[in-house]
Motif scaffolding. Structure first.
Motif, PDB file in Angstrom:
ATOM      1  N   ILE A  92       0.853  -1.195   0.000  1.00  9.18           N
ATOM      2  CA  ILE A  92       0.000   0.000   0.000  1.00  9.18           C
ATOM      3  C   ILE A  92       0.886   1.241   0.000  1.00  9.18           C
ATOM      4  O   ILE A  92       1.867   1.318   0.737  1.00  9.18           O
ATOM      5  CB  ILE A  92      -0.922   0.005   1.233  1.00  9.18           C
ATOM      6  CG1 ILE A  92      -1.959  -1.108   1.142  1.00  9.18           C
ATOM      7  CG2 ILE A  92      -1.624   1.342   1.394  1.00  9.18           C
ATOM      8  CD1 ILE A  92      -2.823  -1.251   2.370  1.00  9.18           C
ATOM      9  N   ALA A  93       0.538   2.197  -0.829  1.00  7.97           N
ATOM     10  CA  ALA A  93       1.347   3.408  -0.936  1.00  7.97           C
ATOM     11  C   ALA A  93       1.447   4.114   0.409  1.00  7.97           C
ATOM     12  O   ALA A  93       0.468   4.160   1.172  1.00  7.97           O
ATOM     13  CB  ALA A  93       0.746   4.352  -1.974  1.00  7.97           C
ATOM     14  N   PRO A  94       2.610   4.654   0.739  1.00 11.07           N
ATOM     15  CA  PRO A  94       2.783   5.363   2.012  1.00 11.07           C
ATOM     16  C   PRO A  94       1.746   6.468   2.181  1.00 11.07           C
ATOM     17  O   PRO A  94       1.361   7.136   1.216  1.00 11.07           O
ATOM     18  CB  PRO A  94       4.203   5.940   1.900  1.00 11.07           C
ATOM     19  CG  PRO A  94       4.907   5.023   0.956  1.00 11.07           C
ATOM     20  CD  PRO A  94       3.860   4.599  -0.041  1.00 11.07           C
ATOM     21  N   GLU A  95       1.275   6.623   3.400  1.00 13.15           N
ATOM     22  CA  GLU A  95       0.303   7.647   3.785  1.00 13.15           C
ATOM     23  C   GLU A  95      -1.120   7.351   3.311  1.00 13.15           C
ATOM     24  O   GLU A  95      -2.015   8.170   3.519  1.00 13.15           O
ATOM     25  CB  GLU A  95       0.727   9.037   3.296  1.00 13.15           C
ATOM     26  CG  GLU A  95       2.057   9.508   3.856  1.00 13.15           C
ATOM     27  CD  GLU A  95       2.043   9.607   5.385  1.00 13.15           C
ATOM     28  OE1 GLU A  95       1.189  10.327   5.928  1.00 13.15           O
ATOM     29  OE2 GLU A  95       2.845   8.922   6.024  1.00 13.15           O
ATOM     30  N   THR A  96      -1.346   6.190   2.672  1.00 12.65           N
ATOM     31  CA  THR A  96      -2.712   5.821   2.300  1.00 12.65           C
ATOM     32  C   THR A  96      -3.564   5.673   3.557  1.00 12.65           C
ATOM     33  O   THR A  96      -3.110   5.138   4.564  1.00 12.65           O
ATOM     34  CB  THR A  96      -2.720   4.490   1.524  1.00 12.65           C
ATOM     35  OG1 THR A  96      -1.974   4.643   0.323  1.00 12.65           O
ATOM     36  CG2 THR A  96      -4.138   4.054   1.177  1.00 12.65           C
ATOM     37  N   VAL A  97      -4.796   6.160   3.480  1.00 10.49           N
ATOM     38  CA  VAL A  97      -5.725   5.986   4.596  1.00 10.49           C
ATOM     39  C   VAL A  97      -6.345   4.600   4.496  1.00 10.49           C
ATOM     40  O   VAL A  97      -6.928   4.234   3.459  1.00 10.49           O
ATOM     41  CB  VAL A  97      -6.819   7.067   4.579  1.00 10.49           C
ATOM     42  CG1 VAL A  97      -7.882   6.776   5.644  1.00 10.49           C
ATOM     43  CG2 VAL A  97      -6.203   8.441   4.803  1.00 10.49           C
ATOM     44  N   VAL A  98      -6.203   3.819   5.544  1.00 14.34           N
ATOM     45  CA  VAL A  98      -6.724   2.449   5.590  1.00 14.34           C
ATOM     46  C   VAL A  98      -7.789   2.376   6.675  1.00 14.34           C
ATOM     47  O   VAL A  98      -7.515   2.697   7.842  1.00 14.34           O
ATOM     48  CB  VAL A  98      -5.597   1.440   5.886  1.00 14.34           C
ATOM     49  CG1 VAL A  98      -6.172   0.038   6.093  1.00 14.34           C
ATOM     50  CG2 VAL A  98      -4.567   1.434   4.760  1.00 14.34           C
ATOM     51  N   ILE A  99      -8.990   1.971   6.299  1.00 14.18           N
ATOM     52  CA  ILE A  99     -10.064   1.771   7.273  1.00 14.18           C
ATOM     53  C   ILE A  99     -10.143   0.276   7.579  1.00 14.18           C
ATOM     54  O   ILE A  99     -10.404  -0.538   6.684  1.00 14.18           O
ATOM     55  CB  ILE A  99     -11.421   2.270   6.742  1.00 14.18           C
ATOM     56  CG1 ILE A  99     -11.309   3.674   6.140  1.00 14.18           C
ATOM     57  CG2 ILE A  99     -12.462   2.227   7.860  1.00 14.18           C
ATOM     58  CD1 ILE A  99     -10.955   4.757   7.112  1.00 14.18           C
ATOM     59  N   ASP A 100      -9.918  -0.078   8.818  1.00 18.25           N
ATOM     60  CA  ASP A 100      -9.906  -1.470   9.259  1.00 18.25           C
ATOM     61  C   ASP A 100     -11.309  -1.885   9.682  1.00 18.25           C
ATOM     62  O   ASP A 100     -11.870  -1.345  10.633  1.00 18.25           O
ATOM     63  CB  ASP A 100      -8.923  -1.608  10.429  1.00 18.25           C
ATOM     64  CG  ASP A 100      -8.895  -3.003  11.022  1.00 18.25           C
ATOM     65  OD1 ASP A 100      -9.291  -3.954  10.313  1.00 18.25           O
ATOM     66  OD2 ASP A 100      -8.473  -3.135  12.181  1.00 18.25           O
ATOM     67  N   LEU A 101     -11.869  -2.868   8.959  1.00 23.62           N
ATOM     68  CA  LEU A 101     -13.202  -3.378   9.265  1.00 23.62           C
ATOM     69  C   LEU A 101     -13.171  -4.790   9.834  1.00 23.62           C
ATOM     70  O   LEU A 101     -14.211  -5.350  10.171  1.00 23.62           O
ATOM     71  CB  LEU A 101     -14.070  -3.414   7.997  1.00 23.62           C
ATOM     72  CG  LEU A 101     -14.627  -2.110   7.445  1.00 23.62           C
ATOM     73  CD1 LEU A 101     -13.558  -1.244   6.840  1.00 23.62           C
ATOM     74  CD2 LEU A 101     -15.702  -2.386   6.413  1.00 23.62           C
ATOM     75  N   ALA A 102     -11.998  -5.379   9.926  1.00 24.32           N
ATOM     76  CA  ALA A 102     -11.894  -6.800  10.269  1.00 24.32           C
ATOM     77  C   ALA A 102     -12.011  -7.033  11.775  1.00 24.32           C
ATOM     78  O   ALA A 102     -11.786  -6.122  12.584  1.00 24.32           O
ATOM     79  CB  ALA A 102     -10.565  -7.352   9.765  1.00 24.32           C
ATOM     80  N   ASN A 103     -12.342  -8.263  12.127  1.00 27.95           N
ATOM     81  CA  ASN A 103     -12.414  -8.673  13.529  1.00 27.95           C
ATOM     82  C   ASN A 103     -11.750 -10.034  13.700  1.00 27.95           C
ATOM     83  O   ASN A 103     -11.945 -10.935  12.871  1.00 27.95           O
ATOM     84  CB  ASN A 103     -13.866  -8.779  14.004  1.00 27.95           C
ATOM     85  CG  ASN A 103     -14.496  -7.428  14.246  1.00 27.95           C
ATOM     86  OD1 ASN A 103     -13.947  -6.601  14.971  1.00 27.95           O
ATOM     87  ND2 ASN A 103     -15.644  -7.182  13.634  1.00 27.95           N
ATOM     88  N   ALA A 104     -10.974 -10.172  14.755  1.00 31.65           N
ATOM     89  CA  ALA A 104     -10.388 -11.466  15.114  1.00 31.65           C
ATOM     90  C   ALA A 104     -11.286 -12.077  16.186  1.00 31.65           C
ATOM     91  O   ALA A 104     -11.181 -11.734  17.364  1.00 31.65           O
ATOM     92  CB  ALA A 104      -8.969 -11.282  15.638  1.00 31.65           C
ATOM     93  N   VAL A 105     -12.159 -12.961  15.781  1.00 36.14           N
ATOM     94  CA  VAL A 105     -13.218 -13.458  16.660  1.00 36.14           C
ATOM     95  C   VAL A 105     -12.822 -14.798  17.277  1.00 36.14           C
ATOM     96  O   VAL A 105     -12.362 -15.705  16.588  1.00 36.14           O
ATOM     97  CB  VAL A 105     -14.538 -13.616  15.881  1.00 36.14           C
ATOM     98  CG1 VAL A 105     -15.632 -14.157  16.798  1.00 36.14           C
ATOM     99  CG2 VAL A 105     -14.962 -12.286  15.280  1.00 36.14           C
ATOM    100  N   LEU A 106     -13.028 -14.896  18.588  1.00 41.05           N
ATOM    101  CA  LEU A 106     -12.809 -16.139  19.307  1.00 41.05           C
ATOM    102  C   LEU A 106     -14.019 -16.396  20.199  1.00 41.05           C
ATOM    103  O   LEU A 106     -14.456 -15.493  20.925  1.00 41.05           O
ATOM    104  CB  LEU A 106     -11.543 -16.044  20.163  1.00 41.05           C
ATOM    105  CG  LEU A 106     -11.211 -17.259  21.044  1.00 41.05           C
ATOM    106  CD1 LEU A 106     -10.889 -18.464  20.167  1.00 41.05           C
ATOM    107  CD2 LEU A 106     -10.040 -16.934  21.966  1.00 41.05           C
TER     108      LEU A 106
END
Length: 199
Positions: free
Chosen positions: A72-86
């Motif tokens: 991913i290009a530097p300074e790209t805005v990344v929105i994290d939608l993931a979940n590590a579910v247990l």
């Protein structure tokens, strides 16, 4: 905005529908492009398309595709939608020892990470936005004020009310086992709940 969505599951499809309807230029990246019933591109093409990248992949797929995500290009805005579910002893919780957003930000240190859209049922995302626009709340977290502003804008464009909760170190309230997961709240109710939990 130009947006690349990584992941063709219900969350990725729902956000594509809502954000495309708000006028954003977006593509959906798939690990198996061509197999979906709607147009997709490769994950790499989605990464390069977006000034904003939404990661709607399963948690395990993030780790499996870390080499690609690192491009991913530097300074790209990344929105994290993931979940590590247990699920353990009849209870749901995060499989990580730290907030998911902080975990991802540490892995992608060259990107600018925010956390949003993670504490709600994906099957309700479109219906609530369409039937009751700008009524329901979505919590948002980021270390950078400018990134938080972008995430809040996307939440509004998707038809929701953003509720900022602070930096990524405080974002465990959005994760499995946190007080917001996995429910939807009106903004006032969400703020009351967060205050009761000291957030």
């Amino acid at each position: 905005m130009r947006i690349g969505i990584l992941g063709t599951g219900r969350m990725g499809q729902a956000l594509a529908e809502l954000l495309r309807g708000a006028g954003h230029d977006l593509v959906i990246g798939s690990r198996t492009p061509g197999e979906a019933s709607f147009p997709t591109v490769t994950l790499g093409e989605a990464l390069t398309h977006g000034e904003v990248v939404l990661i709607a992949l399963p948690h395990a797929a993030i780790e499996a595709n870390l080499a690609l995500l690192s491009t991913i290009a530097p300074e790209t805005v990344v929105i994290d939608l993931a979940n590590a579910v247990l699920v353990e002893n009849g209870r749901i919780r995060s499989a990580l020892e730290q907030p998911h957003g902080r975990w991802l930000a540490d892995l992608l240190a060259h990107a600018r990470v925010a956390r949003a859209f993670t504490h709600i049922h994906d099957e309700l995302l479109v219906s609530r936005a369409m039937r009751q626009p700008h009524t329901w709340a979505i919590a948002v977290a980021a270390d950078d004020v400018a990134v938080l502003t972008i995430a809040e804008t996307l939440v509004r464009d998707a038809g929701y009310v953003p509720v900022p909760i602070g930096d990524l170190n405080r974002s465990s309230v959005l994760d499995p086992g946190g007080p917001l997961f996995p429910n939807m709240y009106l903004p006032g109710d969400m703020r009351d709940l967060l205050r009761r939990h000291g957030a």
